[in-house]
Design an enzyme around this catalytic site. Structure first.
Site, mmCIF file in Angstrom:
data_model
loop_
_atom_site.group_PDB
_atom_site.id
_atom_site.type_symbol
_atom_site.label_atom_id
_atom_site.label_comp_id
_atom_site.label_asym_id
_atom_site.label_seq_id
_atom_site.Cartn_x
_atom_site.Cartn_y
_atom_site.Cartn_z
ATOM 1 N N HIS A 27 -1.908 -0.695 -10.014
ATOM 2 C CA HIS A 27 -2.445 -1.111 -9.016
ATOM 3 C C HIS A 27 -3.066 -3.077 -9.514
ATOM 4 C CE1 HIS A 27 -4.202 -1.824 -4.632
ATOM 5 N NE2 HIS A 27 -4.021 -2.842 -5.445
ATOM 6 N N GLU A 84 -3.717 6.764 -4.137
ATOM 7 C CA GLU A 84 -3.466 6.157 -5.277
ATOM 8 C C GLU A 84 -3.520 6.860 -6.711
ATOM 9 O OE1 GLU A 84 -4.376 1.579 -5.209
ATOM 10 O OE2 GLU A 84 -3.033 2.565 -4.873
ATOM 11 N N ARG A 123 0.150 -1.362 -0.100
ATOM 12 C CA ARG A 123 -0.082 -0.389 -0.084
ATOM 13 C C ARG A 123 0.963 1.445 0.311
ATOM 14 N NH1 ARG A 123 -3.235 -3.440 -1.789
ATOM 15 N NH2 ARG A 123 -5.513 -3.661 -0.651
HETATM 16 N N1 LIG Z 1 -0.895 -4.227 -4.811
HETATM 17 C C1 LIG Z 1 -1.655 -5.286 -5.198
HETATM 18 O O1 LIG Z 1 -2.885 -5.648 -6.249
HETATM 19 C C2 LIG Z 1 -2.529 -5.838 -3.906
HETATM 20 C C3 LIG Z 1 -3.316 -8.066 -3.564
HETATM 21 C C4 LIG Z 1 -3.206 -7.541 -2.045
HETATM 22 C C5 LIG Z 1 -2.947 -7.390 -1.676
HETATM 23 N N2 LIG Z 1 -1.876 -6.259 -1.438
HETATM 24 C C6 LIG Z 1 -1.421 -5.787 -0.550
HETATM 25 O O2 LIG Z 1 -0.315 -6.610 -0.479
HETATM 26 C C7 LIG Z 1 0.241 -6.100 1.387
HETATM 27 C C8 LIG Z 1 0.369 -7.893 1.780
HETATM 28 O O3 LIG Z 1 -0.943 -8.723 1.713
HETATM 29 P P1 LIG Z 1 -0.857 -9.704 2.667
HETATM 30 O O4 LIG Z 1 -3.053 -10.771 1.568
HETATM 31 O O5 LIG Z 1 0.079 -11.330 2.246
HETATM 32 O O6 LIG Z 1 -1.193 -9.564 3.872
HETATM 33 P P2 LIG Z 1 -1.210 -10.579 5.561
HETATM 34 O O7 LIG Z 1 -2.298 -10.247 6.208
HETATM 35 O O8 LIG Z 1 -0.927 -11.790 4.933
HETATM 36 O O9 LIG Z 1 -0.146 -9.890 6.270
HETATM 37 C C9 LIG Z 1 -0.218 -10.260 7.881
HETATM 38 C C10 LIG Z 1 1.567 -10.330 8.033
HETATM 39 O O10 LIG Z 1 1.947 -9.072 7.520
HETATM 40 C C11 LIG Z 1 2.921 -8.734 9.051
HETATM 41 N N3 LIG Z 1 3.037 -7.807 9.324
HETATM 42 C C12 LIG Z 1 2.567 -7.085 10.422
HETATM 43 N N4 LIG Z 1 2.545 -6.038 10.936
HETATM 44 C C13 LIG Z 1 4.111 -5.573 10.325
HETATM 45 C C14 LIG Z 1 4.571 -4.742 9.991
HETATM 46 N N5 LIG Z 1 5.045 -3.899 11.350
HETATM 47 N N6 LIG Z 1 5.811 -4.774 9.421
HETATM 48 C C15 LIG Z 1 6.363 -6.204 8.718
HETATM 49 N N7 LIG Z 1 5.250 -6.533 9.120
HETATM 50 C C16 LIG Z 1 4.555 -7.002 9.074
HETATM 51 C C17 LIG Z 1 2.477 -10.304 9.775
HETATM 52 O O11 LIG Z 1 3.444 -12.326 8.969
HETATM 53 C C18 LIG Z 1 1.225 -10.537 9.155
HETATM 54 O O12 LIG Z 1 1.018 -12.112 10.017
HETATM 55 C C19 LIG Z 1 -0.768 -5.626 1.966
HETATM 56 O O13 LIG Z 1 0.002 -4.311 2.010
HETATM 57 C C20 LIG Z 1 -1.812 -5.741 1.347
HETATM 58 O O14 LIG Z 1 -3.218 -4.617 1.211
HETATM 59 C C21 LIG Z 1 -1.352 -6.006 -2.837
#
Ligand SMILES: NC(=O)c1ccc[n+]([C@@H]2O[C@H](COP(=O)([O-])OP(=O)(O)OC[C@H]3O[C@@H](n4cnc5c(N)ncnc54)[C@H](O)[C@@H]3O)[C@@H](O)[C@H]2O)c1
Length: 342
Positions: free
Chosen positions: A300, A281, A253
């Protein structure tokens, strides 16, 4: 048609306009109609102000099949859904539509975040390898020069052999990136306050404080969720710790990176970036991010698009099948995990 002994759950599709047609192929609608008592062509775009047909379906629904743009399930919406027991979300984060009222009602929730993680991780792998080869730079220069040139000299110090990649966040996506990086001759560092040493060893990464990771990596790829504590976690200090020529990848993000601090590092050409997300965004039309030769700016699109939406539908329908069989979800969303999840 349902008959007296039909004990399949009643379901209702709920998502924003224009989504269902892309999410669901004919085979998905057929499977949904087989597993549940549902009209697979009725899509509720607004559960807060429903049409009479949607209101009737909501009153009867035991499970909602949701995707992007679903109406937030407030206490008022839930009051109109007295039989609702579960939400199957055919996309990633449920934070937009699952409210405290859902947890208080004991509604079971699952999402297809696992399926949505795969294309983001693939996009990241591709950009990590491209960054090592300086593909953007050499394609740009080739287009400009159109002549013989000493590319070996120009690209001295590049490549994908024994370089260090820093992963910020062992999220679902971060973990998948780590897994995809395994076959390559790259060292992987990880910063994640929720991962301990033994788990890092299992993942095959070296747990590293954030500033040290930034200083030691040729590529830093950000995969943490957007939370109060991750706001601008890559700020001036982390950026200045990065060596000249480091590539910063953000598919997480925009708010995780202090863009005001990043812009001068990009305009001078000291750092490179792959930005699939920004803050805001849509960068303003005059933003240098669109034009800088050392920046790959994408709108995105790392997450599911095109046929990848069908993978999210497949995963959601697998969960629907479990629900219909009276089994718990294979990948439930837990309220307690949300404060540190996407
Ligand atoms: N670009 C895109 O199209 C797209 C698509 C999906 C997700 N995303 C983004 O990708 C990222 C990851 O998504 P996800 O579903 O894998 O997340 P997720 O919900 O699996 O992430 C949770 C994990 O992040 C880690 N975490 C939490 N706080 C943290 C911190 N302060 N520092 C480092 N690590 C920490 C921990 O291991 C936690 O369990 C998010 O920001 C999400 O919004 C982007």
């Amino acid at each position: 048609m349902p008959h007296a002994t039909d004990n399949r759950p009643t379901a209702l599709l709920a998502m924003g306009p224009g989504i269902a047609g892309r999410l669901l192929a004919d085979r998905h609608r057929t499977r949904l109609a087989t597993l549940t008592r549902t009209d697979p062509h009725l899509v509720a775009h607004d559960l807060a102000d429903p049409t009479p047909e949607v209101a009737a379906a909501l009153a009867d629904a035991e499970v909602l099949f949701t995707c992007w743009g679903a109406t937030p399930l407030t206490a008022e919406v839930l009051a109109a859904a007295p039989r609702l027991r579960a939400v199957v979300h055919a996309a990633g984060s449920v934070k937009h539509h699952i409210t405290d009222a859902c947890w208080e009602r004991g509604i079971a929730v699952t999402s297809a975040a696992g399926a949505n993680a795969l294309p983001v991780a693939e996009f990241t792998l591709a950009t990590i390898l491209f960054a090592g080869k300086r593909i953007l730079h050499s394609a740009d220069r080739y287009r400009a020069l159109r002549t013989d040139h000493d590319w070996l000299a120009e690209l001295d110090g590049c490549g994908n052999y024994r370089r260090t990649v820093g992963i910020v966040g062992a999220s679902r996506i971060g973990r998948r990136v780590i897994e995809l990086l395994r076959p390559f001759d790259l060292d992987v560092l990880l910063y994640d306050p929720y991962v301990d040493g033994p788990e890092a060893t299992r993942l095959g990464v070296r747990l590293t404080p954030l500033d040290e990771l930034c200083a030691s990596s040729s590529v830093v790829s950000v995969h943490a969720p957007q939370l109060p504590e991750t706001h601008h976690m890559i700020g001036a200090a982390q950026l200045s710790a990065m060596a000249t020529g480091t590539t910063l990848i953000n598919t997480a993000r925009g708010s995780l990176i202090d863009e005001e601090a990043l812009l001068p590092e990009l305009t001078t050409g000291r750092l490179h970036a792959v930005l699939d997300v920004t803050e805001p965004e849509l960068p303003p039309a005059h933003s240098p991010l669109y034009d800088l030769p050392n920046v790959l700016l994408t709108p995105h699109v790392a997450g599911s698009l095109g046929d990848e939406l069908h993978r999210m539908a497949d995963q959601a329908l697998d969960e629907m099948e479990r629900f219909a069989a009276g089994l718990p979800f294979a990948d439930p969303v837990r309220a307690g995990a949300l404060p540190r999840s996407a």
